[in-house]
Design an enzyme around this catalytic site. Structure first.
Site, PDB file in Angstrom:
ATOM      1  N   GLU A   1       0.853  -1.192   0.000  1.00 35.19           N
ATOM      2  CA  GLU A   1       0.000   0.000   0.000  1.00 35.19           C
ATOM      3  C   GLU A   1       0.888   1.241   0.000  1.00 35.19           C
ATOM      4  OE1 GLU A   1      -2.898  -0.095   3.155  1.00 35.19           O
ATOM      5  OE2 GLU A   1      -3.736   1.853   2.581  1.00 35.19           O
TER       6      GLU A   1
ATOM      7  N   ASN B   1      -6.707   1.291   2.711  1.00 41.74           N
ATOM      8  CA  ASN B   1      -7.443   2.529   2.956  1.00 41.74           C
ATOM      9  C   ASN B   1      -7.015   3.648   1.997  1.00 41.74           C
ATOM     10  OD1 ASN B   1      -8.665   1.187   5.089  1.00 41.74           O
ATOM     11  ND2 ASN B   1      -7.269   2.012   6.635  1.00 41.74           N
TER      12      ASN B   1
ATOM     13  N   ASN C   1     -12.146  -1.039  -1.045  1.00 41.34           N
ATOM     14  CA  ASN C   1     -11.492  -1.610   0.132  1.00 41.34           C
ATOM     15  C   ASN C   1     -12.309  -1.322   1.384  1.00 41.34           C
ATOM     16  OD1 ASN C   1      -9.008  -2.654   1.622  1.00 41.34           O
ATOM     17  ND2 ASN C   1      -9.209  -0.621   2.538  1.00 41.34           N
ATOM     18  N   GLU C   2     -12.592  -2.354   2.159  1.00 46.62           N
ATOM     19  CA  GLU C   2     -13.236  -2.219   3.481  1.00 46.62           C
ATOM     20  C   GLU C   2     -14.326  -1.143   3.471  1.00 46.62           C
ATOM     21  OE1 GLU C   2     -10.156  -1.865   6.497  1.00 46.62           O
ATOM     22  OE2 GLU C   2      -9.584  -3.957   6.226  1.00 46.62           O
TER      23      GLU C   2
ATOM     24  N   TYR D   1      -6.650  -9.240  11.372  1.00 51.83           N
ATOM     25  CA  TYR D   1      -5.351  -9.023  12.029  1.00 51.83           C
ATOM     26  C   TYR D   1      -5.511  -9.441  13.484  1.00 51.83           C
ATOM     27  CZ  TYR D   1      -4.293  -6.026   8.001  1.00 51.83           C
ATOM     28  OH  TYR D   1      -4.069  -5.534   6.729  1.00 51.83           O
TER      29      TYR D   1
ATOM     30  N   GLU E   1      -6.212  -9.576   3.215  1.00 53.40           N
ATOM     31  CA  GLU E   1      -5.396  -8.940   4.273  1.00 53.40           C
ATOM     32  C   GLU E   1      -5.407  -9.866   5.476  1.00 53.40           C
ATOM     33  OE1 GLU E   1      -5.893  -4.806   5.300  1.00 53.40           O
ATOM     34  OE2 GLU E   1      -6.543  -4.293   3.267  1.00 53.40           O
TER      35      GLU E   1
ATOM     36  N   GLN F   1       1.507  -6.684   5.323  1.00 54.49           N
ATOM     37  CA  GLN F   1       1.835  -6.350   3.962  1.00 54.49           C
ATOM     38  C   GLN F   1       3.208  -6.952   3.639  1.00 54.49           C
ATOM     39  OE1 GLN F   1       1.032  -2.210   3.020  1.00 54.49           O
ATOM     40  NE2 GLN F   1      -0.888  -2.176   4.134  1.00 54.49           N
TER      41      GLN F   1
HETATM   42  O1  AHR Z   1      -3.035  -3.064   5.985  1.00 57.21           O
HETATM   43  C1  AHR Z   1      -3.276  -1.906   6.724  1.00 57.21           C
HETATM   44  C2  AHR Z   1      -4.727  -1.446   6.626  1.00 57.21           C
HETATM   45  O2  AHR Z   1      -5.552  -2.389   7.260  1.00 57.21           O
HETATM   46  C3  AHR Z   1      -5.296  -1.343   5.247  1.00 57.21           C
HETATM   47  O3  AHR Z   1      -5.034  -0.125   4.651  1.00 57.21           O
HETATM   48  C4  AHR Z   1      -6.770  -1.483   5.491  1.00 57.21           C
HETATM   49  O4  AHR Z   1      -7.433  -2.071   4.403  1.00 57.21           O
HETATM   50  C5  AHR Z   1      -6.859  -2.329   6.748  1.00 57.21           C
HETATM   51  O5  AHR Z   1      -7.709  -1.770   7.680  1.00 57.21           O
END
Ligand code: AHR
Length: 504
Positions: A28, A73, A173-174, A245, A293, A353
């Site tokens: 990103e 994001n 995205n999201e 995450y 992700e 990432q």
């Molecule tokens: O990977 C970091 C962020 O985590 C990304 O920009 C977003 O898609 C997610 O919330």
């Protein structure tokens, strides 16, 4: 009584062929991922394009077939036109997602060139936050149309004759997240995503789409979002996205290592939701998953809040620079096992990432070289040896108690059969922090196979970290697996990632 796990593998019992794209990753425009990460003109290890060759070499070690770009994001207020054409004419823009300054020195063309140098394809995300159907179509025309139109000719004018032929596209995205620039309700997003995919397919019918699922399993609209969005988009999209995450915020490592069970439940629920919409529509088509992700992310949260709140609008600030420890590597290994066990439905996955930002690869901030974080190793092992067919592991294991997940298995495992190379690889984590476990694996259907090696990642200290020039956590080859009459006996030390390789 000694702790035990037992597994039966049979070459006839498979989960599915593994789509190599499950070893994808993500870059990103965020922090030092692009600038001072992949791109650092003037650095002694950079090539004529300004790309760090040491970083490219490490990405090649990880063997990453596809990289999602440019966000995250970031993409929800990204104007792709700013990132193409002569670099000196490109505008500087405010990146609202990360409160940074984007100079657009690396854009679509440069990133595509970098990805090719790293042996990867690009998975391109479009801005469905602040933009819509027309801009997405223009971008696709710029990328994939051969010539003779406004945007394809613009690409040619910018020095790129052949189309980029980007095959996999993320529809935003999201989009359910309140933090997302231009976030939407499920109905608003579902309608927009469907119209965008429909129009883009008119330009290039060969492309595939990932539609946004929930940002994570705890979102208030979880599952209803997926149902609504897929009800709008089912016929025009191919994959639904999942993001997760994990962190060890409570300092309970025993509980932390059970979090892969949450990922497993998450995938099962999303499969059920996709298939529910399939049933509603009486569709013959199956929607697969793009887990685009996934990682551990929590170490850097406080430092990042300080940067966005007190020091905004910097170019490439050191954000999301989680320094991973040994227990993080174990969880990453466990998450890889979960992904492989769902190889029948998870067709794309992106470790989020790749460089400097919650990443397996770091570059030294003081201008030195690059280095491998602890999580580099399980990913590298899975990506190197986990190609082929995922085998259905019939497995039982002793169990232990955890604070939030009840009693969980000591051993989590999966095996991959590479028929072409005549190799079988078993990936196993002993997540019991106190006791070793003896794993016996019945591999009698693999006649004539022998043990090639047993690789282990372990460390006395769950909090051990790597740093530039100092790799405390790295794999070793051990003599802990024997084979007799088609039965493998492997000693899995407490808290260890194990790769047991067989060949004919
Ligand atoms: O990977 C970091 C962020 O985590 C990304 O920009 C977003 O898609 C997610 O919330």
């Amino acid at each position: 009584m000694a702790r035990k796990a037992k597994m039966v593998l049979d070459k006839e019992f498979s989960i599915a062929p593994i789509d190599n794209r499950i070893y994808g990753s993500f870059i990103e425009h965020l922090g030092r991922a692009v600038y001072d990460g992949i791109y650092q003109p003037g650095h002694p290890l950079s090539n004529a394009d300004g790309f760090r060759t040491d970083v490219i070499d490490l990405v090649k070690e990880l063997n990453v077939p596809i990289v999602r770009y440019p966000g995250g994001n970031f993409v929800s207020n990204f104007f792709w036109e700013d990132s193409v054409g002569p670099v000196e004419e490109r505008p500087h823009r405010l990146d609202l997602a990360w409160k940074s300054l984007e100079k657009n020195e690396v854009g679509l063309g440069e990133f595509h060139k970098w990805a090719k140098a790293a042996n990867s394809d690009v998975m391109l995300a479009i801005n469905l936050g602040t933009r819509g159907v027309a801009d997405a179509c223009n971008l696709l025309e710029y990328c994939n149309h051969p010539s003779g139109t406004k945007y394809s000719d613009l690409r040619i004018k910018h020095g790129r004759k052949d189309p980029y032929n980007i095959k996999t596209w993320c529809l935003g995205n999201e989009m359910d997240g309140p933090w997302q620039i231009g976030s939407k309700t499920a109905d608003e997003y579902g309608k927009l995503a469907n119209e965008t995919a429909k129009a883009m397919k008119l330009i290039d019918p060969s492309i595939q789409f990932v539609v946004c699922g929930s940002s994570n399993r705890s979102m208030p609209t979880y599952a209803i979002w997926e149902d609504t969005v897929l009800s709008h988009t089912y016929d025009n999209v191919d994959y639904l996205s999942l993001h997760t995450y994990y962190g060890n915020r409570s300092g309970d490592s025993n509980d932390f290592l059970a979090k892969s069970d949450d990922m497993d439940a998450f995938i099962k629920e999303i499969i059920a939701t996709c298939d529910y919409v399939k049933a509603k529509k009486r569709s013959k088509k199956t929607i697969n998953l793009s887990f685009d992700e996934w990682n551990v992310w929590y170490h850097s949260n406080a430092a990042d809040n300080d940067i966005t709140e007190n020091h905004p609008w910097q170019v490439a600030p050191p954000m999301l620079e989680d320094i991973y420890n040994f227990e993080d590597a174990l969880l990453v290994g466990l998450m890889l096992i979960v992904l492989l066990r769902h190889a029948d439905r998870v067709k794309v996955a992106c470790l989020a990432q790749l460089i400097n930002v919650i990443a397996p690869i770091m570059t030294d901030a003081k201008g030195g070289g690059s280095w491998r974080q602890t999580i580099f190793y399980p990913f590298m092992h899975a990506s190197t040896y986990g190609r082929g067919t995922a085998l259905l592991p019939v497995i039982t294991s002793t169990r232990h108690d955890t604070a939030s997940f009840g009693d969980v298995t000591d051993v989590e495992s999966v095996a991959v059969y590479n028929e072409e190379k005549e190799e079988v690889t078993i990936f196993a984590v002993n997540r019991n922090l106190k006791e070793d476990v003896v794993l016996t694996t019945d591999v009698r259907s693999f006649e004539g196979y022998h043990v090639v090696e047993h690789i282990v990642l372990e460390n006395e200290d769950l909090k051990a970290e790597n740093s530039f020039g100092n790799e405390k956590v790295k794999p070793e080859t051990v003599n802990q697996t024997t084979m007799e009459d088609g039965i493998l006996t492997s000693m899995l030390h407490k808290a260890s990632w194990n790769v047991i390789r067989l060949a004919k």
